[in-house]
Design a protein around this motif. Structure first.
Motif, PDB file in Angstrom:
ATOM      1  N   SER A  36       0.829  -1.203   0.000  1.00 13.15           N
ATOM      2  CA  SER A  36       0.000   0.000   0.000  1.00 13.15           C
ATOM      3  C   SER A  36       0.859   1.246   0.000  1.00 13.15           C
ATOM      4  O   SER A  36       2.041   1.215   0.354  1.00 13.15           O
ATOM      5  N   GLY A  45      -3.410   3.397   3.659  1.00  8.43           N
ATOM      6  CA  GLY A  45      -3.000   3.857   2.341  1.00  8.43           C
ATOM      7  C   GLY A  45      -3.689   3.101   1.219  1.00  8.43           C
ATOM      8  O   GLY A  45      -4.232   2.017   1.416  1.00  8.43           O
ATOM      9  N   ASP A  46      -3.664   3.685   0.026  1.00  2.14           N
ATOM     10  CA  ASP A  46      -4.300   3.080  -1.142  1.00  2.14           C
ATOM     11  C   ASP A  46      -3.496   1.869  -1.623  1.00  2.14           C
ATOM     12  O   ASP A  46      -2.318   1.713  -1.298  1.00  2.14           O
ATOM     13  N   HIS A  48      -1.024  -0.149  -3.508  1.00  2.00           N
ATOM     14  CA  HIS A  48       0.174   0.269  -4.242  1.00  2.00           C
ATOM     15  C   HIS A  48       1.279  -0.750  -3.993  1.00  2.00           C
ATOM     16  O   HIS A  48       2.140  -0.575  -3.137  1.00  2.00           O
ATOM     17  N   ARG A 121     -10.782   3.402  -9.557  1.00  2.00           N
ATOM     18  CA  ARG A 121      -9.354   3.718  -9.707  1.00  2.00           C
ATOM     19  C   ARG A 121      -9.038   5.077  -9.083  1.00  2.00           C
ATOM     20  O   ARG A 121      -8.034   5.247  -8.394  1.00  2.00           O
ATOM     21  N   LEU A 124      -9.290   5.070  -5.214  1.00  2.00           N
ATOM     22  CA  LEU A 124      -8.180   4.374  -4.579  1.00  2.00           C
ATOM     23  C   LEU A 124      -6.836   4.963  -4.982  1.00  2.00           C
ATOM     24  O   LEU A 124      -5.804   4.293  -4.906  1.00  2.00           O
ATOM     25  N   SER A 125      -6.859   6.224  -5.417  1.00  2.00           N
ATOM     26  CA  SER A 125      -5.617   6.938  -5.777  1.00  2.00           C
ATOM     27  C   SER A 125      -5.548   8.263  -5.024  1.00  2.00           C
ATOM     28  O   SER A 125      -5.162   9.291  -5.568  1.00  2.00           O
ATOM     29  N   ARG A 126      -5.928   8.246  -3.754  1.00  2.00           N
ATOM     30  CA  ARG A 126      -5.980   9.489  -2.975  1.00  2.00           C
ATOM     31  C   ARG A 126      -4.614  10.124  -2.804  1.00  2.00           C
ATOM     32  O   ARG A 126      -4.484  11.349  -2.821  1.00  2.00           O
ATOM     33  N   ARG A 127      -3.604   9.297  -2.611  1.00  2.00           N
ATOM     34  CA  ARG A 127      -2.254   9.838  -2.410  1.00  2.00           C
ATOM     35  C   ARG A 127      -1.804  10.604  -3.648  1.00  2.00           C
ATOM     36  O   ARG A 127      -1.238  11.687  -3.544  1.00  2.00           O
ATOM     37  N   ASP A 166     -10.652  -1.861   3.997  1.00  2.00           N
ATOM     38  CA  ASP A 166     -10.866  -0.439   3.701  1.00  2.00           C
ATOM     39  C   ASP A 166     -10.994  -0.225   2.200  1.00  2.00           C
ATOM     40  O   ASP A 166     -11.887   0.508   1.743  1.00  2.00           O
ATOM     41  N   TRP A 167     -10.133  -0.858   1.410  1.00  2.00           N
ATOM     42  CA  TRP A 167     -10.201  -0.731  -0.051  1.00  2.00           C
ATOM     43  C   TRP A 167     -11.540  -1.261  -0.564  1.00  2.00           C
ATOM     44  O   TRP A 167     -12.168  -0.639  -1.431  1.00  2.00           O
ATOM     45  N   ARG A 170     -14.434   1.150   0.221  1.00  2.00           N
ATOM     46  CA  ARG A 170     -14.434   2.344  -0.637  1.00  2.00           C
ATOM     47  C   ARG A 170     -14.838   1.992  -2.068  1.00  2.00           C
ATOM     48  O   ARG A 170     -15.528   2.765  -2.728  1.00  2.00           O
TER      49      ARG A 170
END
Length: 313
Positions: A36, A45-46, A48, A121, A124-127, A166-167, A170
């Protein structure tokens, strides 16, 4: 990377003298796998999946001495992008073979997993969105990295189910329920097609031809020479790895790269780099860098002048 960087340098370098390359027993290091990105707003975290490769700054040379590797570590930076592109292409191959994944090039030239909803997509790309908000979409890579360092929250030591749940929550919010999440994942990763031959036997997605790869790699606006006049062999290898949906081996990449470089109308071979300790000393430019510039190319340096003479400007 090891054959190209796991060496030391012995002797004085400078004042007309040249240090000699001394081979070693290899690199010493370890890999840390993360699934993540860093937390955002104190939440997990998203997704990754990435790895951190840690390499000791010393090698045991064949003469028994310990020395700094890769010209003091300089070579590691030269190969970083190539290693990343090869790792991602091999990962795509594993997903294709094991899970039946399909990939397509996005408008930005990145390989995206087919079947993942665009709203999911983005969610799940907040960062990434956090960094874009700070520096803008037109920011350079270095500006984005600087913003990422400034805003990085501390990593959390959590069990694997926590971020996964969490993923999933969301994603369900975007799609209207967990059943829709399951359907999306089933479509994106349906499993291997038993009726199709394996990648090693010519199965899987269509591999672009050397002509197609060369056209993309040397694109005037977005290709290798869009921002620099001279590129190295490692630049070319990385660009080829990024242009294909998958790779089976390093040997496949080398052979395909040689075919791409042989495509007419693009590559001009320049004199090799004077860094004699490098494995990949070859340098190239694109023929468009020479066309119409014969009157001023002398100012570009000996490499371009030599290439100009070969092109009979």
């Amino acid at each position: 990377m090891e054959p190209a960087t796991a060496y030391g340098m012995a002797g004085h370098h400078g004042d007309g003298e040249r240090a000699q390359r001394v081979e070693s027993s290899g690199l010493i290091g370890w890999v840390t796998l993360h699934r993540s990105a860093r937390p955002v707003d104190a939440s997990p975290g998203d997704p990754h999946l990435h790895a951190h490769v840690n390499i000791a700054h010393l090698v045991h040379c064949e003469d028994g001495k310990w020395r700094a590797p890769g010209a003091g570590g300089e070579d590691f930076h030269q190969y970083a992008r190539l290693i990343n592109e090869v790792a991602e292409a091999r990962f795509r191959a594993k997903l294709i073979e094991k899970y039946g994944a399909r990939f397509e090039l996005s408008a930005k030239g990145a390989w995206e997993l087919v079947g993942i909803d665009e709203d999911v997509r983005t969610a799940l790309s907040r960062r990434h969105q956090q960094i874009v908000t700070l520096v803008g979409r037109d920011a350079t890579r270095e500006q984005q990295k600087s913003a990422a360092r400034r805003t990085a929250e501390a990593k959390e030591d959590v069990e694997a189910p926590a971020p996964r749940q969490d993923w999933r929550t969301r994603a369900a919010t975007q799609l209207g329920g967990e059943d829709a999440v399951d359907r999306m994942l089933a479509a994106a990763l349906p499993g291997p097609d038993g009726s199709a031959p394996p990648l090693s036997a010519g199965g899987g997605p269509r591999m672009p031809s050397p002509v197609e790869i060369a056209a993309r790699m040397w694109d005037v606006e977005h290709g290798l020479t869009a921002s620099k006049k001279t590129v190295s062999r490692t630049h070319v290898l990385a660009a080829v790895a990024a242009a294909v949906p998958y790779l089976l081996s390093a040997e496949q990449l080398v052979a395909l790269t040689d075919e791409v470089l042989a495509v007419d109308g693009h590559v001009v071979r320049l004199p090799d780099s004077n860094r004699h300790h490098h494995v990949h000393r070859q340098q190239y430019t694109h023929s468009a860098m020479l066309v119409g510039r014969c009157g001023t190319i002398e100012a570009e340096g000996a490499s371009f002048a030599s290439a100009r003479d070969e092109q009979r400007c």
